[in-house]
Design a protein around this motif. Structure first.
Motif, PDB file in Angstrom:
ATOM      1  N   MET A  67       0.819  -1.213   0.000  1.00  0.00           N
ATOM      2  CA  MET A  67       0.000   0.000   0.000  1.00  0.00           C
ATOM      3  C   MET A  67       0.851   1.262   0.000  1.00  0.00           C
ATOM      4  O   MET A  67       0.451   2.295  -0.532  1.00  0.00           O
ATOM      5  CB  MET A  67      -0.935  -0.008   1.215  1.00  0.00           C
ATOM      6  CG  MET A  67      -2.014  -1.073   1.138  1.00  0.00           C
ATOM      7  SD  MET A  67      -3.065  -1.091   2.610  1.00  0.00           S
ATOM      8  CE  MET A  67      -3.978  -2.612   2.331  1.00  0.00           C
ATOM      9  N   LYS A  74      -4.642   3.130   2.979  1.00  0.00           N
ATOM     10  CA  LYS A  74      -4.088   3.610   1.710  1.00  0.00           C
ATOM     11  C   LYS A  74      -4.273   5.119   1.570  1.00  0.00           C
ATOM     12  O   LYS A  74      -3.355   5.836   1.163  1.00  0.00           O
ATOM     13  CB  LYS A  74      -4.770   2.901   0.529  1.00  0.00           C
ATOM     14  CG  LYS A  74      -4.301   1.482   0.284  1.00  0.00           C
ATOM     15  CD  LYS A  74      -4.807   0.952  -1.046  1.00  0.00           C
ATOM     16  CE  LYS A  74      -4.081   1.632  -2.190  1.00  0.00           C
ATOM     17  NZ  LYS A  74      -4.453   1.073  -3.506  1.00  0.00           N
ATOM     18  N   LYS A  81      -1.401   7.979   1.334  1.00  0.00           N
ATOM     19  CA  LYS A  81      -1.363   8.827   0.144  1.00  0.00           C
ATOM     20  C   LYS A  81      -1.363  10.301   0.539  1.00  0.00           C
ATOM     21  O   LYS A  81      -0.613  11.111  -0.002  1.00  0.00           O
ATOM     22  CB  LYS A  81      -2.561   8.528  -0.756  1.00  0.00           C
ATOM     23  CG  LYS A  81      -2.548   9.269  -2.093  1.00  0.00           C
ATOM     24  CD  LYS A  81      -3.711   8.840  -2.961  1.00  0.00           C
ATOM     25  CE  LYS A  81      -3.627   9.481  -4.339  1.00  0.00           C
ATOM     26  NZ  LYS A  81      -3.594  10.955  -4.292  1.00  0.00           N
TER      27      LYS A  81
END
Length: 253
Positions: free
Chosen positions: A206, A244, A248
């Motif tokens: 991830m 995730k 990010k």
């Protein structure tokens, strides 16, 4: 404290287990009570008890299937069968999967504490066997060698389904002994550690790739994405998608 998990679909047995058994006096903690075998096995995917108490007849997954699962995945776990008089032959079938004792429901308050004490003695004896082996240099070397081989095998094969029988065959060792040895050395159940490794590898994917959740799930050895998501949240406190997105956002700053 020895961790106990139970499953029974009858309310009066559930209440007896919760309120009428002195778990603490026996050095135990009653971790959970499930109303059927399916619920129990789902909990055991991420929680590995020392002792399981299971009704023989339950909806969805019965006590025989519970015994079979434990025999295949965690043979050191002690299983106590709860049975009615008319189900003795059925209960005896469960003993073939190494259930340590069966208890008649009509006398559960009298017989269950004795069965739990027997289970605890078995557990102590199992782990004393490992301790005895470590008293000599030859024994310590043999145990350390087996443990290292198990770790290497897991690190090479975590991304697919692994069974205890498979590991035992590969290492030419007794499956139950290997399971006890691993828990004694690592402090956690063998399959707990495999799950932990899979989740760590999933987190790496991830953080370093654009793979979708189902692709990551398959890459680290989970056949069911829903199960992967449940286990991932258990270990990290968030869903794969949340993890995730958080990573990010951090990398975009």
């Amino acid at each position: 404290m020895w961790k106990v998990m139970a499953a029974d679909d009858e309310i009066y047995i559930q209440e007896a287990l919760k309120n009428l058994i002195s778990w603490e006096k026996m050095g135990c903690v009653l971790h959970s009570i499930s109303s059927n075998g399916k619920e129990l096995l789902e909990k055991m995917e991420t929680e590995h008890p020392d002792i399981v108490i299971t009704d023989i007849r339950m909806p969805l997954v019965d006590g025989i299937q519970v015994c079979k699962y434990i025999s295949e995945n965690s043979p050191e776990t002690q299983v106590i069968i709860l049975s009615a008089y008319s189900e003795f032959e059925y209960a005896r079938a469960a003993l073939r999967y190494n259930a340590c004792e069966y208890v008649l429901k009509l006398s559960v308050l009298e017989e269950l504490p004795q069965a739990v004490e027997k289970a605890i003695l078995n557990l102590k004896r199992y782990y004393e066997e490992i301790e005895e082996g470590e008293k000599s240099e030859e024994g310590r070397n043999e145990i350390e060698n087996l443990y290292e081989k198990m770790q290497r095998y897991i690190s090479r094969n975590y991304c697919r389904k692994i069974t205890l029988d498979e590991i035992a065959e590969e290492l030419h060792a007794n499956r139950s002994y290997l399971s006890r040895l691993y828990k004694s050395k690592k402090g956690v159940n063998l399959f707990d550690d495999i799950l932990r490794l899979r989740i760590e590898k999933a987190k790496e994917y991830m953080e370093t790739s654009d793979k979708k959740v189902y692709e990551i799930s398959q890459a680290v050895g989970f056949e069911d994405t829903g199960y992967f998501s449940r286990v991932f949240k258990k270990y990290t406190g968030m869903s794969p998608k949340e993890y995730k997105n958080e990573k990010k956002e951090t990398s975009d700053k």
